[in-house]
Each structure stands twice: as C-alpha cells, then as structure tokens.
Design a protein around this motif. Structure first.
Motif, PDB file in Angstrom:
ATOM      1  N   PHE A 118       0.840  -1.201   0.000  1.00 37.85           N
ATOM      2  CA  PHE A 118       0.000   0.000   0.000  1.00 37.85           C
ATOM      3  C   PHE A 118       0.874   1.251   0.000  1.00 37.85           C
ATOM      4  O   PHE A 118       0.701   2.155  -0.832  1.00 37.85           O
ATOM      5  CB  PHE A 118      -0.910  -0.028   1.230  1.00 37.85           C
ATOM      6  CG  PHE A 118      -1.731   1.213   1.435  1.00 37.85           C
ATOM      7  CD1 PHE A 118      -2.846   1.474   0.655  1.00 37.85           C
ATOM      8  CD2 PHE A 118      -1.403   2.122   2.439  1.00 37.85           C
ATOM      9  CE1 PHE A 118      -3.614   2.618   0.848  1.00 37.85           C
ATOM     10  CE2 PHE A 118      -2.158   3.260   2.645  1.00 37.85           C
ATOM     11  CZ  PHE A 118      -3.269   3.511   1.853  1.00 37.85           C
ATOM     12  N   TYR A 119       1.843   1.311   0.907  1.00 37.43           N
ATOM     13  CA  TYR A 119       2.701   2.490   0.990  1.00 37.43           C
ATOM     14  C   TYR A 119       3.662   2.592  -0.185  1.00 37.43           C
ATOM     15  O   TYR A 119       3.958   3.689  -0.668  1.00 37.43           O
ATOM     16  CB  TYR A 119       3.498   2.465   2.295  1.00 37.43           C
ATOM     17  CG  TYR A 119       2.653   2.501   3.537  1.00 37.43           C
ATOM     18  CD1 TYR A 119       1.727   3.518   3.756  1.00 37.43           C
ATOM     19  CD2 TYR A 119       2.775   1.514   4.504  1.00 37.43           C
ATOM     20  CE1 TYR A 119       0.953   3.542   4.902  1.00 37.43           C
ATOM     21  CE2 TYR A 119       2.008   1.530   5.660  1.00 37.43           C
ATOM     22  CZ  TYR A 119       1.101   2.551   5.855  1.00 37.43           C
ATOM     23  OH  TYR A 119       0.329   2.573   6.987  1.00 37.43           O
ATOM     24  N   ALA A 120       4.167   1.457  -0.657  1.00 36.00           N
ATOM     25  CA  ALA A 120       5.140   1.485  -1.755  1.00 36.00           C
ATOM     26  C   ALA A 120       4.529   2.054  -3.027  1.00 36.00           C
ATOM     27  O   ALA A 120       5.184   2.806  -3.766  1.00 36.00           O
ATOM     28  CB  ALA A 120       5.672   0.074  -2.007  1.00 36.00           C
ATOM     29  N   VAL A 121       3.273   1.732  -3.300  1.00 36.87           N
ATOM     30  CA  VAL A 121       2.608   2.284  -4.480  1.00 36.87           C
ATOM     31  C   VAL A 121       2.407   3.789  -4.321  1.00 36.87           C
ATOM     32  O   VAL A 121       2.584   4.562  -5.266  1.00 36.87           O
ATOM     33  CB  VAL A 121       1.277   1.558  -4.738  1.00 36.87           C
ATOM     34  CG1 VAL A 121       0.519   2.209  -5.888  1.00 36.87           C
ATOM     35  CG2 VAL A 121       1.536   0.083  -5.052  1.00 36.87           C
ATOM     36  N   LEU A 122       2.054   4.231  -3.116  1.00 34.06           N
ATOM     37  CA  LEU A 122       1.928   5.668  -2.869  1.00 34.06           C
ATOM     38  C   LEU A 122       3.275   6.369  -3.050  1.00 34.06           C
ATOM     39  O   LEU A 122       3.348   7.466  -3.622  1.00 34.06           O
ATOM     40  CB  LEU A 122       1.403   5.921  -1.460  1.00 34.06           C
ATOM     41  CG  LEU A 122       0.018   5.387  -1.107  1.00 34.06           C
ATOM     42  CD1 LEU A 122      -0.352   5.791   0.314  1.00 34.06           C
ATOM     43  CD2 LEU A 122      -1.035   5.880  -2.094  1.00 34.06           C
ATOM     44  N   GLY A 206       2.088   6.672   7.164  1.00 32.79           N
ATOM     45  CA  GLY A 206       2.443   5.419   7.812  1.00 32.79           C
ATOM     46  C   GLY A 206       1.385   4.990   8.806  1.00 32.79           C
ATOM     47  O   GLY A 206       0.205   5.279   8.657  1.00 32.79           O
ATOM     48  N   ASP A 207       1.828   4.308   9.843  1.00 32.22           N
ATOM     49  CA  ASP A 207       0.918   3.773  10.849  1.00 32.22           C
ATOM     50  C   ASP A 207       1.628   3.733  12.191  1.00 32.22           C
ATOM     51  O   ASP A 207       2.819   4.061  12.299  1.00 32.22           O
ATOM     52  CB  ASP A 207       0.422   2.370  10.444  1.00 32.22           C
ATOM     53  CG  ASP A 207       1.551   1.451   9.998  1.00 32.22           C
ATOM     54  OD1 ASP A 207       2.434   1.150  10.830  1.00 32.22           O
ATOM     55  OD2 ASP A 207       1.577   1.050   8.822  1.00 32.22           O
ATOM     56  N   HIS A 208       0.882   3.379  13.231  1.00 28.78           N
ATOM     57  CA  HIS A 208       1.426   3.160  14.565  1.00 28.78           C
ATOM     58  C   HIS A 208       2.349   4.301  15.019  1.00 28.78           C
ATOM     59  O   HIS A 208       2.007   5.475  14.932  1.00 28.78           O
ATOM     60  CB  HIS A 208       2.151   1.819  14.615  1.00 28.78           C
ATOM     61  CG  HIS A 208       1.240   0.641  14.511  1.00 28.78           C
ATOM     62  ND1 HIS A 208       1.695  -0.648  14.332  1.00 28.78           N
ATOM     63  CD2 HIS A 208      -0.107   0.535  14.554  1.00 28.78           C
ATOM     64  CE1 HIS A 208       0.676  -1.496  14.280  1.00 28.78           C
ATOM     65  NE2 HIS A 208      -0.425  -0.790  14.408  1.00 28.78           N
ATOM     66  N   GLY A 209       3.537   3.916  15.515  1.00 26.07           N
ATOM     67  CA  GLY A 209       4.474   4.910  16.031  1.00 26.07           C
ATOM     68  C   GLY A 209       5.039   5.832  14.983  1.00 26.07           C
ATOM     69  O   GLY A 209       5.516   6.924  15.319  1.00 26.07           O
ATOM     70  N   TRP A 210       5.009   5.434  13.723  1.00 20.22           N
ATOM     71  CA  TRP A 210       5.497   6.327  12.673  1.00 20.22           C
ATOM     72  C   TRP A 210       4.636   7.585  12.608  1.00 20.22           C
ATOM     73  O   TRP A 210       5.151   8.703  12.505  1.00 20.22           O
ATOM     74  CB  TRP A 210       5.498   5.600  11.323  1.00 20.22           C
ATOM     75  CG  TRP A 210       6.588   4.598  11.215  1.00 20.22           C
ATOM     76  CD1 TRP A 210       6.525   3.273  11.521  1.00 20.22           C
ATOM     77  CD2 TRP A 210       7.951   4.852  10.817  1.00 20.22           C
ATOM     78  NE1 TRP A 210       7.755   2.679  11.329  1.00 20.22           N
ATOM     79  CE2 TRP A 210       8.629   3.615  10.902  1.00 20.22           C
ATOM     80  CE3 TRP A 210       8.629   5.991  10.400  1.00 20.22           C
ATOM     81  CZ2 TRP A 210       9.991   3.506  10.574  1.00 20.22           C
ATOM     82  CZ3 TRP A 210       9.972   5.886  10.078  1.00 20.22           C
ATOM     83  CH2 TRP A 210      10.649   4.648  10.169  1.00 20.22           C
ATOM     84  N   ALA A 221       1.282  14.202   9.579  1.00 19.13           N
ATOM     85  CA  ALA A 221       1.332  12.742   9.510  1.00 19.13           C
ATOM     86  C   ALA A 221      -0.071  12.191   9.350  1.00 19.13           C
ATOM     87  O   ALA A 221      -1.034  12.718   9.911  1.00 19.13           O
ATOM     88  CB  ALA A 221       1.981  12.167  10.773  1.00 19.13           C
ATOM     89  N   MET A 222      -0.164  11.100   8.591  1.00 19.75           N
ATOM     90  CA  MET A 222      -1.474  10.492   8.360  1.00 19.75           C
ATOM     91  C   MET A 222      -1.311   9.019   8.023  1.00 19.75           C
ATOM     92  O   MET A 222      -0.247   8.578   7.564  1.00 19.75           O
ATOM     93  CB  MET A 222      -2.208  11.204   7.233  1.00 19.75           C
ATOM     94  CG  MET A 222      -1.536  11.150   5.871  1.00 19.75           C
ATOM     95  SD  MET A 222      -2.511  12.102   4.654  1.00 19.75           S
ATOM     96  CE  MET A 222      -1.683  11.617   3.118  1.00 19.75           C
ATOM     97  N   GLY A 223      -2.394   8.257   8.259  1.00 19.53           N
ATOM     98  CA  GLY A 223      -2.345   6.843   7.937  1.00 19.53           C
ATOM     99  C   GLY A 223      -3.510   6.084   8.531  1.00 19.53           C
ATOM    100  O   GLY A 223      -4.369   6.651   9.213  1.00 19.53           O
ATOM    101  N   PRO A 224      -3.569   4.787   8.287  1.00 12.16           N
ATOM    102  CA  PRO A 224      -4.662   3.952   8.777  1.00 12.16           C
ATOM    103  C   PRO A 224      -4.476   3.538  10.223  1.00 12.16           C
ATOM    104  O   PRO A 224      -3.357   3.507  10.746  1.00 12.16           O
ATOM    105  CB  PRO A 224      -4.591   2.734   7.847  1.00 12.16           C
ATOM    106  CG  PRO A 224      -3.137   2.629   7.511  1.00 12.16           C
ATOM    107  CD  PRO A 224      -2.633   4.034   7.440  1.00 12.16           C
TER     108      PRO A 224
END
Length: 271
Positions: A118-122, A206-210, A221-224
């Motif tokens: 998911f992130y690599a395509v973005l 990203g996600d979590h701690g990122w 910062a944003m993410g699922p």
C-alpha cells in the motif's frame, strides 16, 4: 475508476470495515491502557487532555463507528465503512496537495507484512509527481523494548518505505520486516535527517508509532488505524495527526489494493 459504492462493498467483503477481526475485548483493553498512559498504546503521542476510557469510547464511536455502549464488552468490533471512505477522501486530498507542492515525504510502517505494498505504491506515485521520497538512517540500529525485553532492530527501506528488521538478518533473504508499534524508528530517522542537514519530511505517511511519533514532533502525519489503536484518533482530535483512516490494518495485503487505487484516483495520481 473505483466508485465509492464499489469501494464500500469491498471494505465489507474483505472485512476492512463492518465487523472486523479485532475483538471488542481487545479494543476496550487498549482504551483502558491508553487512559492509564501506557506507552505501548501512546505510540509516541503525549496527549494534551486527560483522556479517560469513556472519553476514548466516545471518540472511537465518532471516528470509527464502534459501539458507544460501555456495556457492549464482547464480540467483533465494528468500523463504519462510510467513515472509512470519508477519511480516505481527506487522505487523498492531502496526498494531492503534497504532490502539487512537491514536498519531501517519509513513509514508514509497523505492519510490513500487510501494508508495505500500500505504501510502496503511494511512494512511487509521489515520486513520479516530483516529491522526494526520503530514506534517512538506512541501516541504523534501534533498541526497542518488547515483551521479550529490549531487542535491537535495524532501520531499512523497501521501495521507499521504512521498516525495522531483526538485527543481523541476511540481505536478500530477509523477510519484509517485523511488526512494531514503537515511535523510536521514526525518531531515529528524523534525527538522522536533521544531523545530515538534509531535507526534513513535510509529510509522513504510515501507521502506529510512525504517525504518532512524527505528529508529536510537529510533522504532518497520516495513515490507517484499527479500533484498538486509539492514539492516532486522539492525535487527530488534538490536531497532531492530519488524517486517521479507520480500517482493519491486519488483513491480507492484496485486500488493500482497491484502497490504493481509489486514493490515487481521487488524488489524480493514478499511474
């Protein structure tokens, strides 16, 4: 072009939303631990408000669609797919703005087995639009406390996406990385970028701690996030996370492909 209706159907069929694999018991336990300021649930965030468990339950009902009833204590948790789509639309708007401004971007995941693609395509789409995809602190060691004690991991990048690996793992044969909630990898990456006087990210995806670690330091910062990760939604409510997208973050990696396609179409970044 994937319509919102088709995306909604996919979210429900793949259990990215609707009744999800995350249990109500696990979500409520996370809210209790977050309210107690357990660092495993804060993910690098230092909340401004004294969030109590009932406050978190109300917030998660509003942002995710979980049941607001404190007497509902078992069974699968629920994410409202319409809230997921609304958040993905905002996510796409921020992605489009970053691409137009050609800002430097850092991407990182604590769910490499699920969300790396998911992130690599973005990352590829943003790079094609002229954004610099940052890779600071490549190979740097990070000591992270786990339930097995403190362990040393190495910061690495795969297709422009940061993750951590077990220390000493061999090159090409390494797995995708390890699951991590820690904000320490993003802190190491940002410190390395600052020390080298290179560009700092103007957006982290990203996600979590990122996400929480970067947001706490003032970086957009944003993410699922899943129903048992209240920190991203608290960060969003307090203005330190730009977008928190409610969805199950641990389904099969190919189930996220329609979401990637939808976001890139909405952001006019389809390749």
């Amino acid at each position: 072009m994937l319509s919102p209706g088709a995306l909604r159907a996919h979210l429900l069929a793949a259990r990215l939303a609707g009744p999800v694999a995350t249990s109500r018991e696990r979500s409520l336990r996370s809210y209790r631990l977050f309210a107690a300021r357990d660092p495993r649930l804060l993910l690098g965030l230092d909340p401004e408000r004294p969030w109590r468990q009932r406050d978190l339950l109300r917030l998660m009902a509003d942002r995710c669609g979980v049941s607001p009833d404190p007497e509902h204590v078992s069974g699968p948790d629920v994410i409202d797919p319409d809230r997921t789509i609304a958040a993905l639309d905002v996510f796409a708007d921020r992605l489009a703005a970053a691409a137009r401004a050609r800002v430097p971007v850092l991407l990182g995941t604590g769910h490499p087995h699920r969300l790396l693609e998911f992130y690599a395509v973005l990352a590829a789409a943003l790079s094609s639009a002229g954004c610099q995809i940052l890779t600071p602190a490549q190979g740097r060691s990070v000591d992270i406390r786990t339930r097995f004690g403190v362990r040393t991991y190495n910061l690495d990048y795969v297709r422009g996406v940061a993750l951590v690996r077990e220390g000493g793992a061999p090159g090409p044969a390494r797995e995708a990385g390890v699951h991590s909630h820690s904000p320490l990898p993003v802190r190491a990456a940002l410190a390395a970028a600052a020390d080298s006087r290179g560009p700092l990210p103007e957006l982290l995806i990203g996600d979590h701690g990122w996400v929480c670690g970067a947001g706490q330091l003032g970086i957009e910062a944003m993410g699922p996030a899943d129903t048992d990760d209240p920190a991203l939604f608290v960060g969003e409510a307090e203005g330190r996370v730009s977008v928190a997208v409610p969805l199950d973050d641990a389904v099969r990696s190919d189930y996220y492909r329609p979401l990637t396609r939808y976001v890139l179409n909405q952001a006019c970044l389809s390749q």
